[in-house]
Enzyme design. Sequence first.
Site, PDB file in Angstrom:
ATOM      1  N   CYS A   1       3.228  -5.048   6.565  1.00 11.73           N
ATOM      2  CA  CYS A   1       2.813  -4.598   5.243  1.00 11.73           C
ATOM      3  C   CYS A   1       4.019  -4.058   4.471  1.00 11.73           C
ATOM      4  CB  CYS A   1       1.754  -3.497   5.349  1.00 11.73           C
ATOM      5  SG  CYS A   1       0.120  -4.123   5.789  1.00 11.73           S
TER       6      CYS A   1
ATOM      7  N   HIS B   1       0.819  -1.217   0.000  1.00 10.85           N
ATOM      8  CA  HIS B   1       0.000   0.000   0.000  1.00 10.85           C
ATOM      9  C   HIS B   1       0.843   1.253   0.000  1.00 10.85           C
ATOM     10  CE1 HIS B   1       0.621   0.848   4.337  1.00 10.85           C
ATOM     11  NE2 HIS B   1       0.480  -0.453   4.533  1.00 10.85           N
TER      12      HIS B   1
END
Length: 151
Positions: free
Chosen positions: A126, A110
Amino acid sequence: MGSPLQAREVVAFSEGVSPGTVVVRTAERRLYLVNGDGTAIRYPVAVGKPGKQWSGATRIDGKYVAPAWSPPAEVKRDNPRLPDVIAGGSPSNPMGAAAMTLAGGQYAIHGTNRPSSVGTYASYGCIRMYNQDVVDLFDRVDVGTQVYVTR
């Protein structure tokens, strides 16, 4: 000339993986999108903090523009004041411009609202990219794209 962490670039790459595959090298803090002609597009990324890193094979199972974010239980436990949901597009939303969720867990590739963290060990697992880079990658990959994360 800026830091090599400031821009994506095309580099030589021969890992024997299919064109279109994403390879994240945690130790390098780099993500590679394999072109299939002996090159890849290399992007700087932030990866998991010590103790939050992982490796393995997965695939992109969702693509979202300006997604809302709900902190996973572990993040909420460490930061109890976080709201249950942060709206997409909010300056406080850590997902940034776009997100591609990864199968089998709570992880995603992301964007970020903290660009200074790119190139570091900063996340809960992440893969965090500059917003302009996550938008570029988003346009180049599909749901089902194979992703390999290596140490």
